[in-house]
Write an enzyme that holds these catalytic residues in place. Sequence first.
Site, mmCIF file in Angstrom:
data_model
loop_
_atom_site.group_PDB
_atom_site.id
_atom_site.type_symbol
_atom_site.label_atom_id
_atom_site.label_comp_id
_atom_site.label_asym_id
_atom_site.label_seq_id
_atom_site.Cartn_x
_atom_site.Cartn_y
_atom_site.Cartn_z
ATOM 1 N N ASP A 130 0.741 -0.928 -0.039
ATOM 2 C CA ASP A 130 -0.032 0.114 -0.163
ATOM 3 C C ASP A 130 0.933 1.151 -0.127
ATOM 4 O O ASP A 130 2.134 0.894 0.439
ATOM 5 C CB ASP A 130 -0.751 -0.238 0.940
ATOM 6 C CG ASP A 130 -1.717 1.172 0.777
ATOM 7 O OD1 ASP A 130 -1.960 1.529 -0.310
ATOM 8 O OD2 ASP A 130 -2.715 1.406 2.670
ATOM 9 N N ASP B 134 0.765 5.256 -0.119
ATOM 10 C CA ASP B 134 -0.716 6.223 0.459
ATOM 11 C C ASP B 134 0.554 7.533 0.342
ATOM 12 O O ASP B 134 1.464 7.246 1.512
ATOM 13 C CB ASP B 134 -0.927 5.937 1.789
ATOM 14 C CG ASP B 134 -2.273 6.277 2.296
ATOM 15 O OD1 ASP B 134 -2.278 7.973 2.480
ATOM 16 O OD2 ASP B 134 -3.922 6.045 1.626
ATOM 17 N N ASP C 73 3.666 0.710 3.506
ATOM 18 C CA ASP C 73 2.963 1.188 4.627
ATOM 19 C C ASP C 73 2.891 -0.274 5.128
ATOM 20 O O ASP C 73 2.231 -0.775 4.320
ATOM 21 C CB ASP C 73 1.260 1.672 4.367
ATOM 22 C CG ASP C 73 0.596 1.264 5.619
ATOM 23 O OD1 ASP C 73 1.159 1.381 6.754
ATOM 24 O OD2 ASP C 73 -0.580 2.335 5.690
#
Length: 390
Positions: free
Chosen positions: A98, A100, A296
């Site tokens: 992920d 982000d 992440d």
Amino acid sequence: MDLKTKYYLKSKFQEYYRTAKIHLPAKLPEREWGVLSFDDMPETVMRRHKSFGSAGEVEDYLTGMAPAHVYYSVAYYTYPNAPTMKEKQWLAADLIFDLDADHIPGAPNSYSDMLDHVKKETLKLYDLLTDDFGFKEEDIGAVFSGGRGYHFHISDPRVLSLESAERREIVDYISGRGLNLDKIFVKKGVSGDAGSEKATMNVFPSEDDGGWGGRINHHMIAYLRELAAKEDAEKLFTGFDRIGKKTAKRIVEILRDETQVDLLKKGNMEALSRVNKDIIQTLAERSVTELSASVDEPVTGDIKRLIRLPGSLHGKSGMCVTSLSISQLEDFDPLNDAIVFSDKPVKLKVIRTFAVQMKGKDLHVEEGVQELPEYAAIYLMCRGAAEYGP
């Protein structure tokens, strides 16, 4: 979010799901599902421990319930709808990354610039996964999250059984965390002439070597040569710590000498180290920062994580969670390509000043009753910046 806005958003999501192209995960019956509903807002209530046996069941649920957010498990379970994690009986899990904006240092404040920044990090991650881990393009499923970043899904059989700690080690590698440059940049003994003492030479991996060593060499030499090619090259090099005019001149001479550059590419850093012993360390650290990818870690390490369903809508933006090939990712513009709602005008009450760029338009909206294209109106309502109707 008032009741009128909830009803409007739910009806628009329902309208979308009637014809949406949903990308369902492999081994559908073994996945757990979770949703967040407009009906529960402003409370955040994850309704999970669901399972579906077929694509038709998923489509019927999405069309009927029109949830604000839709997730499925990265894990495969024997009993995915069991009420406790222990009872589900974990079997395996996809490897997920992920990226982000919240977890990427230096991400810009502007939404469009932020998304561009995250995409660059995503492409760096792709290079690391393919070059250093041997994954192929077809092994990696790229997904725009519908919000502030991108996901990578890997279902290669080699990774499905990895435990959390092993997945975190992968994150450590791609982020360059704990990388010991002293073990990469070493002194190597060199035999001298007969009767002379054995000398040492500063050696770095060649640019053709695998892993971080070759990656750093290639990046570092390319950067140095770029500086050396400039008209004010000597002045630029005096900007480094402890490099004066004389040293800068010698560095530029080395970098403009093809024979010396070939030695540098092969890992022989002696010429630069003799001029300034700290420059290699400084540049290597810079290369690690430039080449590493910020992901992440808790998402990758969580083997029971729920992840957004590709093809679903993001309830805080109204944009589509979009599946992409890597070639599509490079040209993908989320603020145009992930927008699924129309341009028809919608009246709404703006409750706080808001600015966003969508479909190539800079939208600056003041408080009060406004009329905006449907896609922008839905975005503002999802963000909590507006309510439906005058």
